[in-house]
Design a protein around this motif. Structure first.
Motif, mmCIF file in Angstrom:
data_model
loop_
_atom_site.group_PDB
_atom_site.id
_atom_site.type_symbol
_atom_site.label_atom_id
_atom_site.label_comp_id
_atom_site.label_asym_id
_atom_site.label_seq_id
_atom_site.Cartn_x
_atom_site.Cartn_y
_atom_site.Cartn_z
ATOM 1 N N ARG A 43 0.910 -1.234 0.138
ATOM 2 C CA ARG A 43 -0.020 0.126 0.023
ATOM 3 C C ARG A 43 0.962 1.101 0.081
ATOM 4 O O ARG A 43 0.544 2.268 -0.888
ATOM 5 N N ALA A 70 -1.849 3.896 8.141
ATOM 6 C CA ALA A 70 -2.446 2.651 7.734
ATOM 7 C C ALA A 70 -2.957 1.769 8.798
ATOM 8 O O ALA A 70 -3.931 0.970 8.643
ATOM 9 N N LYS A 75 -7.119 0.381 4.577
ATOM 10 C CA LYS A 75 -7.914 0.480 3.567
ATOM 11 C C LYS A 75 -9.049 -0.476 3.289
ATOM 12 O O LYS A 75 -8.781 -1.678 3.560
ATOM 13 N N VAL A 79 -12.823 1.836 -0.737
ATOM 14 C CA VAL A 79 -11.911 3.030 -0.962
ATOM 15 C C VAL A 79 -11.071 2.657 -2.286
ATOM 16 O O VAL A 79 -10.124 1.884 -1.668
ATOM 17 N N THR A 81 -7.653 3.125 -4.355
ATOM 18 C CA THR A 81 -6.150 3.655 -3.923
ATOM 19 C C THR A 81 -5.976 5.189 -3.916
ATOM 20 O O THR A 81 -5.371 5.628 -3.041
ATOM 21 N N TYR A 84 -7.467 6.702 -1.259
ATOM 22 C CA TYR A 84 -6.885 6.332 0.107
ATOM 23 C C TYR A 84 -5.603 7.346 0.087
ATOM 24 O O TYR A 84 -5.154 8.004 1.143
#
Length: 108
Positions: A43, A70, A75, A79, A81, A84
């Protein structure tokens, strides 16, 4: 095992993987921690790719700040990326880690 029990076990597993929760019974805590770290690293790389301004502005602070974000804000599938990454930037600004972006007065 009922659907409700299975859903509860899955929620425990996701909590362990995405939010540093305790390993559910029957799971190896060390292996889950390795997998959780891999998922967080992935991520972080995606956020850095989508918002290169963030690691550029934060330097060495990017990784620990992202990891904190995070952990607090796992996440979800709802949502995207990009959203995010933008939410992470907003979080950074709200904490004073980044300056508020200057308003653009003209368009190219």
């Amino acid at each position: 095992m009922s659907r409700e029990e299975l859903a509860a076990r899955q929620a425990e597993l996701l909590e362990a993987l995405l939010s540093d929760g305790a390993a559910p019974s029957g799971f190896d805590a060390k292996r889950l921690r390795v997998e959780a770290d891999v998922l967080r690293d992935k991520r972080r790389r995606l956020v850095a790719y989508l918002r290169p301004d963030l690691p550029e502005a934060l330097g060495e602070r990017f990784a620990p700040l992202f990891d904190a974000y995070a952990t607090e804000h796992p996440k979800t599938t709802e949502v995207r990326t990009g959203q995010y990454a933008d939410a992470f930037a907003t979080w950074l600004i709200s904490r004073g880690e980044l300056a508020k972006p200057r308003r653009r007065w003209f368009q190219h």
